[in-house]
Scaffold this motif. Structure first.
Motif, short mmCIF file in Angstrom:
data_model
loop_
_atom_site.label_atom_id
_atom_site.label_comp_id
_atom_site.label_asym_id
_atom_site.label_seq_id
_atom_site.Cartn_x
_atom_site.Cartn_y
_atom_site.Cartn_z
N ALA A 98 0.57 -1.19 0.06
CA ALA A 98 -0.08 0.01 0.07
C ALA A 98 0.91 1.36 0.12
N LEU A 99 1.98 1.10 0.93
CA LEU A 99 2.85 2.39 0.99
C LEU A 99 3.43 2.52 -0.35
N GLU A 100 4.11 1.40 -1.04
CA GLU A 100 4.65 1.29 -2.24
C GLU A 100 3.90 2.04 -3.41
N SER A 101 2.43 1.81 -3.45
CA SER A 101 1.60 2.06 -4.23
C SER A 101 1.53 3.67 -4.51
N MET A 134 2.56 6.56 -6.91
CA MET A 134 1.80 7.65 -7.55
C MET A 134 2.65 8.98 -7.34
N ALA A 135 3.43 9.21 -6.34
CA ALA A 135 4.11 10.59 -5.90
C ALA A 135 5.24 10.65 -6.86
N LEU A 136 5.83 9.35 -7.02
CA LEU A 136 6.96 9.44 -7.89
C LEU A 136 6.44 9.92 -9.33
N TYR A 137 5.40 9.16 -9.79
CA TYR A 137 4.77 9.73 -11.19
C TYR A 137 4.60 11.17 -11.13
N ASN A 138 4.03 11.59 -10.02
CA ASN A 138 3.53 13.33 -10.05
C ASN A 138 4.78 14.00 -10.06
N THR A 139 5.99 13.47 -9.79
CA THR A 139 7.31 14.44 -9.61
C THR A 139 8.12 14.03 -10.97
N GLY A 140 7.48 13.48 -11.98
CA GLY A 140 8.36 13.28 -13.28
C GLY A 140 8.91 12.12 -13.12
N GLU A 141 9.07 11.15 -12.10
CA GLU A 141 10.04 10.01 -11.80
C GLU A 141 9.27 8.70 -12.28
N GLY A 142 8.86 8.68 -13.65
CA GLY A 142 8.10 7.62 -14.05
C GLY A 142 8.54 6.29 -14.05
N ARG A 143 10.04 6.39 -14.31
CA ARG A 143 10.82 4.95 -14.23
C ARG A 143 10.72 4.41 -12.76
N GLU A 144 10.97 5.23 -11.98
CA GLU A 144 11.14 4.66 -10.52
C GLU A 144 9.61 4.34 -10.16
N ALA A 145 8.57 5.11 -10.67
CA ALA A 145 7.32 4.81 -10.13
C ALA A 145 7.01 3.17 -11.03
N VAL A 146 7.25 2.97 -12.09
CA VAL A 146 6.71 1.85 -12.61
C VAL A 146 7.66 0.67 -11.94
N ARG A 147 8.91 1.07 -11.80
CA ARG A 147 9.62 -0.06 -11.01
C ARG A 147 9.15 -0.52 -9.62
N THR A 148 8.84 0.60 -9.05
CA THR A 148 8.21 0.26 -7.60
C THR A 148 6.96 -0.57 -7.82
N LEU A 149 6.08 -0.13 -8.79
CA LEU A 149 4.62 -1.05 -9.08
C LEU A 149 5.07 -2.51 -9.35
N LEU A 150 6.15 -2.42 -10.38
CA LEU A 150 6.29 -3.83 -10.70
C LEU A 150 6.87 -4.85 -9.70
N ARG A 151 7.87 -4.03 -8.86
CA ARG A 151 8.35 -4.86 -7.61
C ARG A 151 7.23 -5.20 -6.65
N ALA A 152 6.17 -4.24 -6.29
CA ALA A 152 5.18 -4.58 -5.40
C ALA A 152 4.11 -5.64 -6.03
N LEU A 153 3.96 -5.53 -7.18
CA LEU A 153 3.15 -6.71 -8.17
C LEU A 153 3.78 -8.13 -7.99
N ASP A 166 15.67 -3.11 -14.57
CA ASP A 166 16.16 -2.51 -15.96
C ASP A 166 15.14 -2.52 -16.88
N LEU A 167 14.44 -1.38 -16.72
CA LEU A 167 13.30 -1.42 -17.67
C LEU A 167 13.71 -1.29 -19.11
N ASP A 168 14.73 -0.91 -19.54
CA ASP A 168 15.21 -0.94 -20.91
C ASP A 168 15.97 -2.07 -21.40
N ALA A 169 15.92 -2.95 -20.60
CA ALA A 169 16.71 -4.13 -20.86
C ALA A 169 16.43 -4.78 -22.03
#
Length: 125
Positions: A62-65, A69-88, A110-113
């Motif tokens: 829940a905290l990671e989710s 969202m806050a990472l996305y709001n600050t333009g840190e989309g890559r870190e946001a996706v990484r966080t969600l994928l790890r939680a999933l 490594d989302l670009d792998a």
């Protein structure tokens, strides 16, 4: 949830300073305060609060989710996706996600792998 975010902030902040607050309540305060800061557009405060919450409750989905969202709001989309994928990967009960858990975790880091395409044999003369 009542639309009183501005009014809620001081209560959340004061709750975190109360010694002996039970862990479940502290968790709820970190989540509520972090998400409230985010809704108010106070993204730096949201990130700080949610990360403090995760320091006390590591890996909490829940905290990671809300952190994502806050990472996305600050333009840190890559870190946001990484966080969600790890939680999933860590929490999903879906058998297909479970099957690919290690791959999801690996690619989350490594989302670009990519893998080079295999060379196909060239026809002979």
């Amino acid at each position: 949830m009542l639309g009183l975010e501005h009014e809620a902030v001081p209560f959340y902040e004061r709750s975190l300073s109360v010694p002996g607050l039970p862990a479940e309540d502290r968790h709820g305060v970190f989540l509520g305060l972090g998400s409230t800061y985010r809704v108010l557009g106070r993204y730096a405060a949201a990130l700080r609060t949610l990360r403090l919450g995760l320091a006390e409750f590591p890996g909490d989905p829940a905290l990671e989710s809300f952190l994502a969202m806050a990472l996305y709001n600050t333009g840190e989309g890559r870190e946001a996706v990484r966080t969600l994928l790890r939680a999933l990967a860590a929490t999903s009960a879906d058998p297909r996600v479970r099957t690919y858990r290690l791959a999801i975790e690996q690619y989350a880091d490594d989302l670009d792998a990519t893998h080079p395409p295999r060379e196909t044999p060239q026809p002979g003369p």
